[in-house]
Design an enzyme around this catalytic site. Structure first.
Site, PDB file in Angstrom:
ATOM      1  N   HIS A 156      -4.224  -2.585  -4.440  1.00 24.82           N
ATOM      2  CA  HIS A 156      -5.292  -3.387  -3.829  1.00 24.82           C
ATOM      3  C   HIS A 156      -6.465  -2.437  -3.550  1.00 24.82           C
ATOM      4  O   HIS A 156      -6.234  -1.276  -3.165  1.00 24.82           O
ATOM      5  CB  HIS A 156      -4.855  -3.954  -2.469  1.00 24.82           C
ATOM      6  CG  HIS A 156      -4.080  -5.240  -2.518  1.00 24.82           C
ATOM      7  ND1 HIS A 156      -3.019  -5.491  -1.661  1.00 24.82           N
ATOM      8  CD2 HIS A 156      -4.232  -6.367  -3.271  1.00 24.82           C
ATOM      9  CE1 HIS A 156      -2.549  -6.707  -1.905  1.00 24.82           C
ATOM     10  NE2 HIS A 156      -3.253  -7.252  -2.874  1.00 24.82           N
ATOM     11  N   CYS A 251      -4.401  -3.855   5.937  1.00 25.20           N
ATOM     12  CA  CYS A 251      -3.600  -4.957   5.374  1.00 25.20           C
ATOM     13  C   CYS A 251      -3.197  -5.957   6.443  1.00 25.20           C
ATOM     14  O   CYS A 251      -3.045  -7.141   6.165  1.00 25.20           O
ATOM     15  CB  CYS A 251      -2.326  -4.425   4.725  1.00 25.20           C
ATOM     16  SG  CYS A 251      -2.574  -3.315   3.364  1.00 25.20           S
TER      17      CYS A 251
HETATM   18  N1  ARG Z   1       3.962  -6.053   0.052  1.00 27.75           N
HETATM   19  C1  ARG Z   1       2.608  -6.544   0.025  1.00 27.75           C
HETATM   20  C2  ARG Z   1       2.175  -6.783  -1.407  1.00 27.75           C
HETATM   21  O1  ARG Z   1       2.524  -6.006  -2.253  1.00 27.75           O
HETATM   22  C3  ARG Z   1       1.696  -5.587   0.716  1.00 27.75           C
HETATM   23  C4  ARG Z   1       0.302  -6.112   0.870  1.00 27.75           C
HETATM   24  C5  ARG Z   1      -0.617  -5.119   1.498  1.00 27.75           C
HETATM   25  N2  ARG Z   1      -1.871  -5.672   1.778  1.00 27.75           N
HETATM   26  C6  ARG Z   1      -3.054  -5.123   1.476  1.00 27.75           C
HETATM   27  N3  ARG Z   1      -4.130  -5.709   1.905  1.00 27.75           N
HETATM   28  N4  ARG Z   1      -3.151  -4.061   0.742  1.00 27.75           N
HETATM   29  O2  ARG Z   1       1.497  -7.740  -1.711  1.00 27.75           O
END
Ligand code: ARG
Length: 258
Positions: A156, A251
């Site tokens: 991300h 996150c």
């Molecule tokens: N386990 C989640 C995923 O892989 C973690 C999300 C983390 N969120 C973020 N905004 N980076 O989607």
């Protein structure tokens, strides 16, 4: 924010997640509560959405939507494990009177769409797709700058880049981006804070800044020092338990720009 009542790592959709490694939910709850209290102590207002059983990643509120000028763009998740989070977050906003629009393609909210004073920086490569960038530009009327992510650990945009505001504008890890995107970032943000791989590896860039105070993982010691030298005030929090799912402070935080 969303309390990690049902937090778990029982599937793997990014390289941080190991379903065979133990997770301490009480510890995750305690760490998350400290983050919530940190925001309140800094003077921020925090609203909560009810967690839903069976959605262990719902704690990562940043992915639930994108909110700019009171308009809400819903999320559509890449993986079916998180699909039900999209409508849950959009309902939260709709019942509170926000103007909402459903996503038309894969869009993981503020995980990949980060607002700066001039642009909407938009990540792609692992989750959010290019159609979502176009939809966001049209809905919000903010110039979108597409950035190509190339390292699956930084899946991300908010794991590879922090919006700081203030003199530096942003902090980022160049290695997480394609050659062309690095050039773009250098042009747009010549004074950016350049993070080290060591700090990025503890999700140090998954931070929340109000332009001066930067809430970041306490393990990102080098980045905290860089920020201090540039006139910011780093505020360290320990979210090591949530990092087992690949998430940090940002996150866990969806900014509601009413
Ligand atoms: N386990 C989640 C995923 O892989 C973690 C999300 C983390 N969120 C973020 N905004 N980076 O989607």
């Amino acid at each position: 924010m969303c309390r990690p009542t049902y937090f778990a790592v029982d599937y793997a959709i990014n390289p941080w997640m190991d379903p065979t490694a133990p997770v301490d939910v009480d510890r995750a709850l305690a760490q998350w509560t400290t983050l919530l209290e940190t925001y309140r102590a800094l003077g921020h207002t925090v609203d909560l959405i009810d967690p839903i059983p069976g959605l262990p990643d719902m704690v990562f509120a940043a992915n639930g939507a994108t909110v700019i000028d009171g308009k809400v763009l819903g999320s559509e998740f890449r993986f079916p494990e998180r699909a039900e989070e999209g409508p849950a977050y959009l309902d939260w906003f709709a019942t509170r009177g926000f103007v909402t629009q459903e996503a038309k393609s894969v869009n993981e909210g503020e995980g990949d769409l980060l607002l700066t004073d001039r642009y909407l920086l938009a990540g792609t490569g692992f989750r959010t797709d290019l159609h979502a960038h176009a939809q966001a530009q049209e809905l919000f009327g903010r110039p979108v700058v597409t950035l190509q992510l190339v390292d699956p650990h930084f899946y991300h945009l908010d794991t590879a880049l922090t919006v700081l505001g203030g003199p530096a504008g942003i902090a980022y890890l160049p290695e997480a981006f394609s050659a062309g995107s690095r050039k773009v970032l250098r042009q747009l943000y010549p004074d950016a804070v350049i993070a080290s791989e060591i700090d990025a590896a503890v999700l140090g860039l998954n931070a929340v800044s109000d332009g001066r105070r930067v809430v970041l993982p306490v393990q990102a010691v080098g980045l905290a020092n860089q920020l201090r030298e540039r006139g910011y005030e780093p505020v360290g929090v320990d979210l090591s338990e949530l990092r087992k799912a690949g998430g940090g402070p940002k996150c866990c935080t969806l900014e509601v720009r009413a």
